[in-house]
Motif scaffolding. Structure first.
Motif, short mmCIF file in Angstrom:
data_model
loop_
_atom_site.label_atom_id
_atom_site.label_comp_id
_atom_site.label_asym_id
_atom_site.label_seq_id
_atom_site.Cartn_x
_atom_site.Cartn_y
_atom_site.Cartn_z
N UNK A 38 27.65 36.45 46.69
CA UNK A 38 26.67 36.91 45.68
C UNK A 38 27.10 36.49 44.28
N UNK A 39 26.53 35.42 43.76
CA UNK A 39 26.89 34.96 42.41
C UNK A 39 26.31 35.88 41.33
N UNK B 127 23.47 43.05 34.86
CA UNK B 127 23.71 41.97 35.81
C UNK B 127 25.11 41.40 35.56
N UNK B 128 25.87 41.26 36.61
CA UNK B 128 27.18 40.61 36.53
C UNK B 128 27.07 39.26 37.23
N UNK B 129 27.26 38.18 36.45
CA UNK B 129 27.16 36.82 36.98
C UNK B 129 28.55 36.23 37.17
N UNK B 130 28.66 35.41 38.20
CA UNK B 130 29.87 34.59 38.40
C UNK B 130 29.46 33.14 38.16
N UNK C 20 34.14 32.28 36.33
CA UNK C 20 34.18 33.20 35.21
C UNK C 20 33.22 34.36 35.49
N UNK C 21 33.41 35.47 34.78
CA UNK C 21 32.57 36.66 34.96
C UNK C 21 31.79 36.92 33.67
N UNK C 22 30.48 37.04 33.80
CA UNK C 22 29.62 37.29 32.63
C UNK C 22 28.79 38.55 32.89
#
Length: 483
Positions: free
Chosen positions: A120-121, A129-132, A464-466
């Protein structure tokens, strides 16, 4: 003599700016079998620039596109398995009978592909929302002892994440590194996504570690070299993933099957001629049982068939180089000088082998924790057997090390064994010889490294984590991160 005159940069084979050749020495015959052209700092700059150009487009490719790319790499790689086996036998003395060295990389590629398919990106935390996202340009520096597998694990997770790569294999295994580049070329990896620059650490490796356009460096090698990489990378605050040295302990509890523990320890310790950072090179045995395990250790060690790694009957080849051969012999001599009891092996050449960097499978008992053979990573077929008094003493001895890569426990009482396993300060611990799993993370405590490779943890090293706010409705459709 085989020739490897090119680097691989921006999707094509190219000559170095300032060509310099080195000969690769076959450790069995002690003679050159290939010439490899090395790159320079300028070539490393070219490769980084190509990777940086390619990143913008490759980082936005879909998961399906990257899965298809990995599938193509797997297909081409599997067509070259026998070529890889022949090449690493000549380069570093790995017997062709050691099929794990050449089949393992394909398995790791398949695992990375399968993890990518389900990963799950984007996920949800409360209404956010947490994006990779892919970290960027990754410099991958791999060693000679697992010359294909280590490099493959690094690059396949980088590609799965959407990163671009500059790879630098060890000079000792530069030929197999070139063949791996050929695999990626035939698999139609887009130009600039994968680049290969052979060269010395002080030249190419140092440039990559310092380079402001490299976002991450993944290094596998000695702890001393890893420290230098970390210092160099700190100047640009790039992410660092290090898998370094080890001096793993195998604690054999009194209720263990002593024969099983002894035979397994020899097999695992002397696999790859002992040139493995996870090797259980310290075997801890309750002091009243040491004499019981010695016959099993000696018998198992003497079962190895040393010889030409190109012969299918060979189960142990030479060690990689003259320098490695001398270092291992110096450690064996230190064991003798410091009063350890040599029960098999030693300094003499194996019978019938008058040339080649061959070291007899060697076992010492009567080893104390302060001896060099108990403290230093020998990286050869040398096992130190240490006595302990009780469980607490065993854990104290095992953990009294700057390393913490692997650990092993043998015993009958599962509850007691689990307690000892939990007490070991190491990144991977096996009970009763249980096999490791390529879906699980690999890495070390203390001076054995930083970060993890393999499996989901390995993929996340390249991400990275956004955190994204203000899209509460969109977030509700995503899986929860902590749920």
């Amino acid at each position: 003599m085989r020739q490897y005159p090119h680097l691989y940069i921006d999707g094509r084979w190219t000559e170095p700016i300032e060509p310099r050749e080195v000969e690769l020495i076959d450790p069995t015959r002690e003679e050159a079998f290939a010439r490899v052209t090395l790159g320079s700092a300028a070539d490393a700059d070219r490769a980084v620039a190509a990777a940086r150009r390619a990143f913008d487009s490759f980082s936005t490719t879909s998961v399906d596109d990257r899965i298809a790319l990995i599938d193509r790499v797997i297909d081409v790689y599997e067509s070259y398995i026998d070529d890889f086996a022949d090449l690493i036998a000549r380069e570093v003395g790995i017997p062709v009978s050691n099929r794990a060295q050449v089949t393992g990389p394909a398995q790791h590629m398949k695992v990375a592909r399968d993890i990518l398919r389900e990963y799950p990106f984007e996920s949800r935390v409360d209404g956010a929302i947490v994006r990779r996202e892919p970290i960027g340009v990754c410099a991958l520096i791999s060693p000679w002892n697992w010359p294909i597998q280590t490099g493959v694990i690094k690059l396949i997770y980088a590609l799965a994440a959407g990163c671009t790569v500059v790879a630098k294999p060890s000079i000792n295994s530069a030929a197999s590194g070139a063949l791996l580049a050929q695999v990626l070329h035939e698999a139609d990896v887009p130009p600039g996504v994968f680049n290969l620059v052979n060269g010395a650490g002080r030249d190419v490796g140092d440039v990559l570690s310092h380079h402001p356009d490299v976002d991450m460096i993944s290094f596998t090698g000695s702890t001393a070299a890893g420290k230098q990489v970390g210092v160099a990378a700190a100047g640009t605050v790039k992410r660092v993933c290090l898998e370094l040295g080890g001096k793993s302990a195998n604690i054999v509890l009194p209720d263990a099957d002593l024969e099983q523990a002894a035979r397994w320890n020899v097999q695992r310790c002397f696999f790859n001629a002992g040139q493995s950072c996870h090797a259980p090179s310290r075997m801890l045995v309750q002091e009243s049982q040491v004499e019981q395990v010695v016959p099993f250790l000696v018998d198992e060690a003497r079962r190895y068939r040393l010889g030409d790694p190109l012969e299918s009957s060979t189960t142990m080849g030479p060690v990689v180089s003259t320098a490695q051969y001398k270092s291992i012999r110096e450690h064996i001599q230190s064991g003798l000088d410091e009063g350890a009891n040599l029960v098999t092996g030693g300094l003499e050449r194996p019978d019938g082998l008058e040339r080649g960097h061959f070291v007899q499978p060697t076992v010492f008992t009567g080893v104390t924790p302060d001896m060099r053979i108990a403290r230093e990573e020998i990286f050869g077929p040398v096992l130190a057997v240490l006595p302990y008094r009780d469980e607490d003493d065993a854990l104290r001895i095992a953990n009294d090390s700057p390393y913490g890569l692997g650990g092993f426990v043998f015993g009958g009482d599962r509850e007691r064994a689990r307690r000892v396993v939990n007490g070991l300060r190491a990144g991977r611990v096996s009970y009763n010889g249980a096999a490791t799993d390529s879906y699980t993370p690999m890495g070390g405590y203390k001076q054995s490294g930083i970060g993890r490779s393999m499996g989901r943890f390995g993929l996340e090293e390249y991400l990275e984590v956004k955190s994204v706010y203000g899209f509460e409705d969109e977030a509700q459709a995503l899986p929860t991160l902590f749920g």
